[in-house]
Motif scaffolding. Structure first.
Motif, PDB file in Angstrom:
ATOM      1  N   ALA A  49       0.839  -1.206   0.000  1.00  0.00           N
ATOM      2  CA  ALA A  49       0.000   0.000   0.000  1.00  0.00           C
ATOM      3  C   ALA A  49       0.871   1.252   0.000  1.00  0.00           C
ATOM      4  CB  ALA A  49      -0.935  -0.009   1.208  1.00  0.00           C
ATOM      5  N   CYS A  50       1.921   1.235   0.783  1.00  0.00           N
ATOM      6  CA  CYS A  50       2.836   2.383   0.840  1.00  0.00           C
ATOM      7  C   CYS A  50       3.506   2.594  -0.521  1.00  0.00           C
ATOM      8  CB  CYS A  50       3.875   2.166   1.925  1.00  0.00           C
ATOM      9  SG  CYS A  50       4.962   3.575   2.154  1.00  0.00           S
ATOM     10  N   THR A  51       3.970   1.509  -1.124  1.00  0.00           N
ATOM     11  CA  THR A  51       4.605   1.600  -2.437  1.00  0.00           C
ATOM     12  C   THR A  51       3.627   2.107  -3.482  1.00  0.00           C
ATOM     13  OG1 THR A  51       6.044  -0.233  -1.855  1.00  0.00           O
ATOM     14  CG2 THR A  51       5.847   0.278  -4.186  1.00  0.00           C
ATOM     15  N   THR A  52       2.401   1.613  -3.449  1.00  0.00           N
ATOM     16  CA  THR A  52       1.384   2.030  -4.420  1.00  0.00           C
ATOM     17  C   THR A  52       1.079   3.513  -4.278  1.00  0.00           C
ATOM     18  OG1 THR A  52       0.418  -0.181  -4.380  1.00  0.00           O
ATOM     19  CG2 THR A  52      -0.961   1.577  -5.240  1.00  0.00           C
ATOM     20  N   VAL A  53       0.927   3.977  -3.055  1.00  0.00           N
ATOM     21  CA  VAL A  53       0.614   5.391  -2.827  1.00  0.00           C
ATOM     22  C   VAL A  53       1.767   6.282  -3.275  1.00  0.00           C
ATOM     23  CG1 VAL A  53       0.223   7.122  -1.024  1.00  0.00           C
ATOM     24  CG2 VAL A  53      -1.061   4.986  -1.005  1.00  0.00           C
ATOM     25  N   THR A  54       2.992   5.930  -2.893  1.00  0.00           N
ATOM     26  CA  THR A  54       4.117   6.795  -3.253  1.00  0.00           C
ATOM     27  C   THR A  54       4.383   6.783  -4.755  1.00  0.00           C
ATOM     28  OG1 THR A  54       5.692   5.021  -2.724  1.00  0.00           O
ATOM     29  CG2 THR A  54       5.250   6.643  -1.010  1.00  0.00           C
ATOM     30  N   THR A  55       4.225   5.634  -5.400  1.00  0.00           N
ATOM     31  CA  THR A  55       4.411   5.579  -6.857  1.00  0.00           C
ATOM     32  C   THR A  55       3.324   6.371  -7.565  1.00  0.00           C
ATOM     33  OG1 THR A  55       5.445   3.400  -6.658  1.00  0.00           O
ATOM     34  CG2 THR A  55       4.668   4.045  -8.837  1.00  0.00           C
ATOM     35  N   SER A  56       2.087   6.238  -7.112  1.00  0.00           N
ATOM     36  CA  SER A  56       0.988   6.996  -7.717  1.00  0.00           C
ATOM     37  C   SER A  56       1.202   8.500  -7.549  1.00  0.00           C
ATOM     38  CB  SER A  56      -0.345   6.596  -7.077  1.00  0.00           C
ATOM     39  OG  SER A  56      -0.585   5.225  -7.267  1.00  0.00           O
ATOM     40  N   ARG A  57       1.686   8.892  -6.388  1.00  0.00           N
ATOM     41  CA  ARG A  57       1.960  10.313  -6.139  1.00  0.00           C
ATOM     42  C   ARG A  57       3.034  10.833  -7.088  1.00  0.00           C
ATOM     43  NH1 ARG A  57       5.843  12.973  -3.823  1.00  0.00           N
ATOM     44  NH2 ARG A  57       6.822  11.093  -3.048  1.00  0.00           N
ATOM     45  N   LYS A  58       4.061  10.046  -7.300  1.00  0.00           N
ATOM     46  CA  LYS A  58       5.130  10.468  -8.202  1.00  0.00           C
ATOM     47  C   LYS A  58       4.640  10.567  -9.643  1.00  0.00           C
ATOM     48  CE  LYS A  58       8.800   8.743  -5.288  1.00  0.00           C
ATOM     49  NZ  LYS A  58       9.869   7.762  -5.087  1.00  0.00           N
ATOM     50  N   ILE A  59       3.805   9.627 -10.059  1.00  0.00           N
ATOM     51  CA  ILE A  59       3.240   9.682 -11.411  1.00  0.00           C
ATOM     52  C   ILE A  59       2.402  10.949 -11.574  1.00  0.00           C
ATOM     53  CG2 ILE A  59       1.610   8.583 -13.005  1.00  0.00           C
ATOM     54  CD1 ILE A  59       2.531   5.871 -11.781  1.00  0.00           C
ATOM     55  N   MET A  60       1.555  11.228 -10.581  1.00  0.00           N
ATOM     56  CA  MET A  60       0.703  12.420 -10.659  1.00  0.00           C
ATOM     57  C   MET A  60       1.540  13.701 -10.634  1.00  0.00           C
ATOM     58  SD  MET A  60      -2.255  11.411 -11.218  1.00  0.00           S
ATOM     59  CE  MET A  60      -2.973  13.017 -11.182  1.00  0.00           C
ATOM     60  N   THR A  61       2.625  13.703  -9.869  1.00  0.00           N
ATOM     61  CA  THR A  61       3.497  14.876  -9.831  1.00  0.00           C
ATOM     62  C   THR A  61       4.096  15.148 -11.198  1.00  0.00           C
ATOM     63  OG1 THR A  61       4.015  14.498  -7.513  1.00  0.00           O
ATOM     64  CG2 THR A  61       5.550  15.871  -8.746  1.00  0.00           C
ATOM     65  N   VAL A  62       4.554  14.104 -11.860  1.00  0.00           N
ATOM     66  CA  VAL A  62       5.134  14.259 -13.200  1.00  0.00           C
ATOM     67  C   VAL A  62       4.086  14.778 -14.174  1.00  0.00           C
ATOM     68  CG1 VAL A  62       6.057  12.970 -15.176  1.00  0.00           C
ATOM     69  CG2 VAL A  62       6.971  12.575 -12.897  1.00  0.00           C
ATOM     70  N   LEU A  63       2.902  14.167 -14.170  1.00  0.00           N
ATOM     71  CA  LEU A  63       1.857  14.577 -15.120  1.00  0.00           C
ATOM     72  C   LEU A  63       1.365  15.995 -14.845  1.00  0.00           C
ATOM     73  CD1 LEU A  63      -0.178  11.249 -15.419  1.00  0.00           C
ATOM     74  CD2 LEU A  63       1.513  12.188 -17.018  1.00  0.00           C
ATOM     75  N   CYS A  64       1.203  16.355 -13.571  1.00  0.00           N
ATOM     76  CA  CYS A  64       0.770  17.715 -13.235  1.00  0.00           C
ATOM     77  C   CYS A  64       1.838  18.742 -13.613  1.00  0.00           C
ATOM     78  CB  CYS A  64       0.445  17.820 -11.750  1.00  0.00           C
ATOM     79  SG  CYS A  64      -1.076  16.973 -11.289  1.00  0.00           S
ATOM     80  N   SER A  65       3.089  18.398 -13.416  1.00  0.00           N
ATOM     81  CA  SER A  65       4.174  19.300 -13.782  1.00  0.00           C
ATOM     82  C   SER A  65       4.205  19.524 -15.291  1.00  0.00           C
ATOM     83  CB  SER A  65       5.510  18.727 -13.307  1.00  0.00           C
ATOM     84  OG  SER A  65       6.572  19.514 -13.755  1.00  0.00           O
ATOM     85  N   ILE A  66       4.033  18.465 -16.045  1.00  0.00           N
ATOM     86  CA  ILE A  66       4.021  18.584 -17.511  1.00  0.00           C
ATOM     87  C   ILE A  66       2.857  19.462 -17.950  1.00  0.00           C
ATOM     88  CG2 ILE A  66       3.599  17.282 -19.634  1.00  0.00           C
ATOM     89  CD1 ILE A  66       5.234  14.988 -18.338  1.00  0.00           C
ATOM     90  N   ALA A  67       1.677  19.233 -17.359  1.00  0.00           N
ATOM     91  CA  ALA A  67       0.497  20.008 -17.732  1.00  0.00           C
ATOM     92  C   ALA A  67       0.617  21.474 -17.304  1.00  0.00           C
ATOM     93  CB  ALA A  67      -0.750  19.385 -17.120  1.00  0.00           C
ATOM     94  N   ALA A  68       1.106  21.710 -16.089  1.00  0.00           N
ATOM     95  CA  ALA A  68       1.173  23.076 -15.565  1.00  0.00           C
ATOM     96  C   ALA A  68       2.213  23.926 -16.289  1.00  0.00           C
ATOM     97  CB  ALA A  68       1.486  23.045 -14.072  1.00  0.00           C
ATOM     98  N   LYS A  69       3.293  23.321 -16.685  1.00  0.00           N
ATOM     99  CA  LYS A  69       4.378  24.086 -17.311  1.00  0.00           C
ATOM    100  C   LYS A  69       4.331  24.048 -18.833  1.00  0.00           C
ATOM    101  CE  LYS A  69       7.229  23.699 -13.339  1.00  0.00           C
ATOM    102  NZ  LYS A  69       7.738  24.841 -12.740  1.00  0.00           N
ATOM    103  N   GLY A  70       3.361  23.314 -19.379  1.00  0.00           N
ATOM    104  CA  GLY A  70       3.200  23.271 -20.828  1.00  0.00           C
ATOM    105  C   GLY A  70       4.270  22.475 -21.563  1.00  0.00           C
TER     106      GLY A  70
END
Length: 117
Positions: free
Chosen positions: A39-60
């Motif tokens: 569960a810890c691994t799943t949460v931290t990996t999901s958070r990292k994926i979302m961080t990458v995608l949000c960064s790409i979207a926010a910065k264009g």
């Protein structure tokens, strides 16, 4: 250190970053203490994926085909592990209900490495 003394805005930003890190680490400790390592691994990996995608979207920025493949592999890995865990949980629940047990099975808690948490 001298830079931060002469730039109070930078000092404030570093302090905010430190506070966010402390809160995030607290959540990680909570996950480890109350759930299993998957569960810890799943949460931290999901958070990292979302961080990458949000960064790409926010910065264009754009995502290269290789980067897209990496994100797709990470997402599919998280989904596969989650599906496997849910399948195992459903099998345990159905086996328990066939035996006549009336209570649902909950995941066994992991021993708490930090008793004060």
């Amino acid at each position: 250190c001298a830079y931060l003394v002469h730039n109070p805005i930078a000092l404030r930003m570093v302090a905010i970053c430190c506070c966010c890190s402390v809160v995030g680490q607290g959540f990680v400790y909570y996950l480890i203490a109350h759930f299993d390592p998957l569960a810890c691994t799943t949460v931290t990996t999901s958070r990292k994926i979302m961080t990458v995608l949000c960064s790409i979207a926010a910065k264009g920025h754009s995502l290269s085909p290789t980067g897209g493949l990496g994100v797709a592999l990470a997402v599919s890995g998280v989904l596969a592990e989650t599906r496997k865990k849910m399948t195992m949980r459903n099998k345990k629940m159905s086996a328990t209900s066939k035996k006549g047990a009336s209570t649902a099975i909950s995941p066994s808690p992991v021993s708490n490495p930090c008793p004060s948490v």
